[in-house]
Design a protein around this motif. Structure first.
Motif, PDB file in Angstrom:
ATOM      1  N   GLY A 232       0.834  -1.194   0.000  1.00  0.00           N
ATOM      2  CA  GLY A 232       0.000   0.000   0.000  1.00  0.00           C
ATOM      3  C   GLY A 232       0.865   1.238   0.000  1.00  0.00           C
ATOM      4  N   LEU A 233       0.699   2.067   1.025  1.00  0.00           N
ATOM      5  CA  LEU A 233       1.400   3.343   1.061  1.00  0.00           C
ATOM      6  C   LEU A 233       2.516   3.339   2.099  1.00  0.00           C
ATOM      7  N   PRO A 234       3.452   4.281   1.981  1.00  0.00           N
ATOM      8  CA  PRO A 234       4.482   4.392   3.023  1.00  0.00           C
ATOM      9  C   PRO A 234       3.861   4.840   4.350  1.00  0.00           C
ATOM     10  N   ARG A 235       4.647   4.771   5.413  1.00  0.00           N
ATOM     11  CA  ARG A 235       4.122   5.088   6.754  1.00  0.00           C
ATOM     12  C   ARG A 235       3.747   6.559   6.934  1.00  0.00           C
ATOM     13  N   PHE A 236       4.056   7.356   5.939  1.00  0.00           N
ATOM     14  CA  PHE A 236       3.734   8.779   5.944  1.00  0.00           C
ATOM     15  C   PHE A 236       2.219   8.974   5.797  1.00  0.00           C
ATOM     16  N   ALA A 237       1.526   7.954   5.292  1.00  0.00           N
ATOM     17  CA  ALA A 237       0.088   8.058   5.037  1.00  0.00           C
ATOM     18  C   ALA A 237      -0.716   7.491   6.196  1.00  0.00           C
ATOM     19  N   ARG A 238      -1.906   8.040   6.367  1.00  0.00           N
ATOM     20  CA  ARG A 238      -2.808   7.531   7.400  1.00  0.00           C
ATOM     21  C   ARG A 238      -3.703   6.469   6.756  1.00  0.00           C
ATOM     22  N   PHE A 239      -3.452   5.229   7.142  1.00  0.00           N
ATOM     23  CA  PHE A 239      -4.191   4.108   6.541  1.00  0.00           C
ATOM     24  C   PHE A 239      -5.640   4.087   6.996  1.00  0.00           C
ATOM     25  N   SER A 240      -5.935   4.735   8.114  1.00  0.00           N
ATOM     26  CA  SER A 240      -7.288   4.703   8.647  1.00  0.00           C
ATOM     27  C   SER A 240      -8.217   5.699   7.951  1.00  0.00           C
ATOM     28  N   TRP A 241      -7.668   6.535   7.057  1.00  0.00           N
ATOM     29  CA  TRP A 241      -8.523   7.499   6.338  1.00  0.00           C
ATOM     30  C   TRP A 241      -9.315   6.778   5.239  1.00  0.00           C
ATOM     31  N   THR A 243     -10.027   7.814   2.399  1.00  0.00           N
ATOM     32  CA  THR A 243      -9.326   8.029   1.126  1.00  0.00           C
ATOM     33  C   THR A 243      -8.339   6.891   0.879  1.00  0.00           C
ATOM     34  N   THR A 244      -7.579   6.540   1.911  1.00  0.00           N
ATOM     35  CA  THR A 244      -6.580   5.484   1.784  1.00  0.00           C
ATOM     36  C   THR A 244      -7.245   4.130   1.575  1.00  0.00           C
TER      37      THR A 244
END
Lengths: 302, 142
Positions: A232-241, A243-244
């Protein structure tokens, strides 16, 4: 203060020094709290807290602390620079708490899901507590809020009965001490986000992620091109959003967790409690807690 | 996972460095390469536990050495073409421990213990048994 933007910061306070020769216990202090980075899908949520003797409030006004949204970026940076100065620290102290995007994801997605409001509240009381524990005689607390001010206020009053608590929306435009707090939240938050060094993807991730807000076209495009099919995305992103979550659904392989509820983590509808027994709609699945712990209903006891 | 006899140990050394194997607490609907070293960076927590995140979720891992006498291999069909299925060759990377991850908390490695128990059972079933032992066994049962 030295910020370490290269590491995915875990929540931890960064603070101004208490100066020798200042009697923090003898003077009555006011303390303000504000946050920066609640909405973005990228980067940390930063909580700032500032404190000064009640008698020094006019001095803050004179320095230019007012609604951080009407302050220009240059002005905010200049005020932040002034707050690093020992002369200023003689009457204005501060403390910040950084909740990394990784921490937000972990907490919000854990089995015991914690809401962003709960995380925010903990960060706020953690900051107040830290200042009190350092021996600063705080008698007034001002907090900016986006949620229900009355509930928030009541909870803080119970935790800190020795302080007069004021929780108000847009507090940073009304109280200079909250404006100072918003500077210590916003400037480090912007700095952390702008200069983010990715530890993932071996340098293949770019920094043209825009503002980090989910509605920003630049952010959307960055999210789409930075998505790894497995991780998925790097840890810079909020996975709980959401959008993600939506992006992962579209661009990454499916991942099923043992505690996923049927049909995803949706909440049961209030109306479900109002159906007649025997009504099909009223039957609810066993909570995942029972499944996980292998707890079964015992029909007969001998 | 394969059980390797002692005599093969020398030949196995030639396979190269041990690889780190992760057992995740979720089902990833993907078979194929993944950029593990780029995205997955466990942090050690104490002697045997480590912590990491996957898809934003907190994972707690426990290092589990394989049972005595067992060796693990990650197998991949070799690039060399094979004439028949019997001659198919594999590239193998050895491992002697794996990290067993749980979501939020360490997970009980029930499946690994079951697999280890099977190794013992399989060995007992397939071991050569001397006629005297067989006779003794039958007498004991009677």
């Amino acid at each position: 203060m030295e910020l370490v933007p290269s590491a995915p910061l875990s929540s931890g306070p960064l603070q101004s020094p208490l100066l020798d020769g200042v009697d923090y216990a003898a003077t009555e202090y006011m303390l303000g709290i504000d946050e920066a980075g609640r909405g973005p899908v990228l980067g940390p949520l930063v909580y700032g807290c500032a404190f000064c003797p009640v008698s020094q409030e006019p001095r803050l006004r004179k320095m230019g602390f007012m609604d951080s949204k009407v302050l220009t970026e240059e002005k905010r940076d200049a005020l932040w620079a002034a707050m690093q100065d020992r002369g200023t620290n003689g009457f204005l102290g501060w403390d910040i708490a950084v909740i990394s995007a990784e921490e937000i994801s972990k907490q919000m997605l854990s089995t015991n899901r914690r809401s962003l409001n709960a995380l925010s509240f903990d960060a706020a009381i953690g900051l107040i507590r830290a200042v009190l524990e350092r021996g600063v005689h705080v008698t007034q607390v001002f907090v900016d809020t986006v949620g229900d001010a009355a509930v928030y206020q009541e909870r803080l009053e119970r935790l800190f009965p020795q302080c007069a608590i004021t929780v108000a929306p847009k507090a940073d435009s009304k109280y200079p001490i909250v404006s100072a707090a918003s500077i210590c939240a916003k400037v480090p938050r912007d700095e952390l986000t702008r200069a983010w060094q990715f530890v993932e993807a071996g340098g293949s991730l770019d920094r043209a992620y825009g503002s980090g807000y989910p509605a920003d076209e630049e952010t959307k495009a960055w999210l789409a091109r930075s998505c790894d099919p497995v991780f998925g995305l790097p840890r810079f992103a909020r996975f709980s959003w959401s959008t993600t979550q939506q992006l992962l659904k579209e661009r990454a392989v499916a991942v099923a967790w043992p505690d996923d509820e049927e049909g995803g983590p949706s909440q049961s509808k209030m109306g479900a409690y109002f159906h007649k027994p025997g009504d099909k709609r009223a039957t609810t699945a066993r909570h995942r807690l029972f499944k996980r712990s292998k707890l079964h209903l015992v029909k007969e006891l001998r | 996972m394969g059980a390797g006899a002692e005599g093969e140990a020398g030949a196995l050394e030639a396979l190269g460095a041990e690889v780190r194997v992760h057992h995740l607490p979720c089902r990833v609907k993907h078979t194929g390469p993944a950029r593990v070293s780029t995205y997955f960076h466990p942090a050690e927590r104490g002697d045997t536990e480590s912590e990491c995140t996957f898809r934003g979720r907190k994972l707690v891992g426990v290092r589990l050495p394989l049972p005595d006498g067992a060796r693990g291999f990650v197998l991949r069909p070799s690039a060399e073409p094979a004439e028949s299925p019997a001659e198919r060759r594999w590239d193998a990377a050895p491992f002697s421990a794996l990290t067993w991850w749980g979501a939020d908390f360490p997970a009980a490695p029930g499946a690994l213990h079951a697999a280890a128990a099977w190794l013992e059972t399989a060995a007992a079933v397939h071991d050569d048994v001397a006629p005297e032992q067989q006779h003794a066994g039958l007498c004991a049962q009677a």
